[in-house]
Design a protein around this motif. Structure first.
Motif, short mmCIF file in Angstrom:
data_model
loop_
_atom_site.label_atom_id
_atom_site.label_comp_id
_atom_site.label_asym_id
_atom_site.label_seq_id
_atom_site.Cartn_x
_atom_site.Cartn_y
_atom_site.Cartn_z
N ARG A 1 0.84 -1.20 0.00
CA ARG A 1 0.00 0.00 0.00
C ARG A 1 0.87 1.25 0.00
NH1 ARG A 1 -3.57 -0.03 5.00
NH2 ARG A 1 -1.93 -1.35 5.84
N PRO A 2 0.40 2.31 -0.63
CA PRO A 2 1.14 3.58 -0.55
C PRO A 2 1.03 4.16 0.86
CG PRO A 2 -0.85 3.81 -1.91
CD PRO A 2 -0.75 2.37 -1.50
N THR A 3 2.00 4.96 1.22
CA THR A 3 2.00 5.54 2.56
C THR A 3 0.73 6.36 2.82
OG1 THR A 3 3.29 7.42 1.77
CG2 THR A 3 4.50 5.59 2.77
N ALA A 4 0.18 6.97 1.80
CA ALA A 4 -1.03 7.77 1.97
C ALA A 4 -2.23 6.93 2.38
CB ALA A 4 -1.34 8.52 0.68
N ALA A 5 -2.16 5.62 2.18
CA ALA A 5 -3.28 4.75 2.52
C ALA A 5 -3.19 4.19 3.94
CB ALA A 5 -3.37 3.59 1.52
N LEU A 6 -2.08 4.46 4.63
CA LEU A 6 -1.95 3.98 6.00
C LEU A 6 -2.87 4.77 6.92
CD1 LEU A 6 1.92 3.57 6.23
CD2 LEU A 6 0.21 1.84 5.67
N VAL A 7 -3.39 4.08 7.91
CA VAL A 7 -4.30 4.70 8.88
C VAL A 7 -3.72 4.53 10.28
CG1 VAL A 7 -6.36 4.37 7.44
CG2 VAL A 7 -5.67 2.58 9.02
N PRO A 8 -4.19 5.30 11.25
CA PRO A 8 -3.67 5.20 12.62
C PRO A 8 -3.70 3.78 13.17
CG PRO A 8 -5.04 7.15 12.42
CD PRO A 8 -5.18 6.38 11.12
N GLU A 9 -4.67 3.01 12.77
CA GLU A 9 -4.76 1.62 13.26
C GLU A 9 -3.57 0.79 12.80
OE1 GLU A 9 -8.63 3.54 13.51
OE2 GLU A 9 -7.28 3.31 11.82
N ASP A 10 -2.99 1.13 11.66
CA ASP A 10 -1.79 0.43 11.20
C ASP A 10 -0.64 0.65 12.18
OD1 ASP A 10 -2.97 -0.57 8.82
OD2 ASP A 10 -2.58 1.33 7.80
N SER A 11 -0.45 1.90 12.58
CA SER A 11 0.61 2.21 13.55
C SER A 11 0.32 1.54 14.89
CB SER A 11 0.72 3.72 13.76
OG SER A 11 1.15 4.34 12.58
N ALA A 12 -0.93 1.58 15.31
CA ALA A 12 -1.30 0.96 16.58
C ALA A 12 -1.02 -0.53 16.56
CB ALA A 12 -2.77 1.23 16.89
N ALA A 13 -1.29 -1.20 15.46
CA ALA A 13 -1.04 -2.64 15.35
C ALA A 13 0.45 -2.96 15.46
CB ALA A 13 -1.60 -3.18 14.04
N VAL A 14 1.28 -2.08 14.94
CA VAL A 14 2.73 -2.27 15.03
C VAL A 14 3.21 -2.02 16.45
CG1 VAL A 14 4.96 -1.38 14.27
CG2 VAL A 14 3.14 -1.73 12.60
N MET A 15 2.69 -0.99 17.07
CA MET A 15 3.18 -0.58 18.38
C MET A 15 2.63 -1.42 19.54
SD MET A 15 5.17 1.60 17.23
CE MET A 15 5.84 2.55 18.55
#
Length: 79
Positions: A50-64
């Motif tokens: 996915r392009p970076t523009a398609a990332l959502v806060p939930e993506d970061s939360a899942a990583v963290m």
């Protein structure tokens, strides 16, 4: 204030993997690059192509979420 949610099918732009690679190439200290690389590898696995523009806060939360049970002093040492 909630983050804006991008459209589900955002097209174009740099992929998360390309952005991560470009960023890590700019980090001069090997230990820092290795530590960041471990975390950012989780993001690129999750993001796929996915392009970076398609990332959502939930993506970061899942990583963290891996640090939820870790003491603050160990955050940079989590594999």
């Amino acid at each position: 204030m909630p983050f804006p949610i991008p459209p589900a099918e955002t097209t174009g732009g740099e992929t998360a993997e390309a952005a991560v690679d470009r960023y890590l190439d700019s980090v001069q200290t090997k230990t820092t690059r290795d530590s960041y690389g471990e975390t950012l590898a989780r993001l690129t696995t999750l993001a796929g192509d996915r392009p970076t523009a398609a990332l959502v806060p939930e993506d970061s939360a899942a990583v963290m979420d891996r640090w939820d049970a870790a003491a603050a002093a160990t955050w940079n040492r989590q594999p």
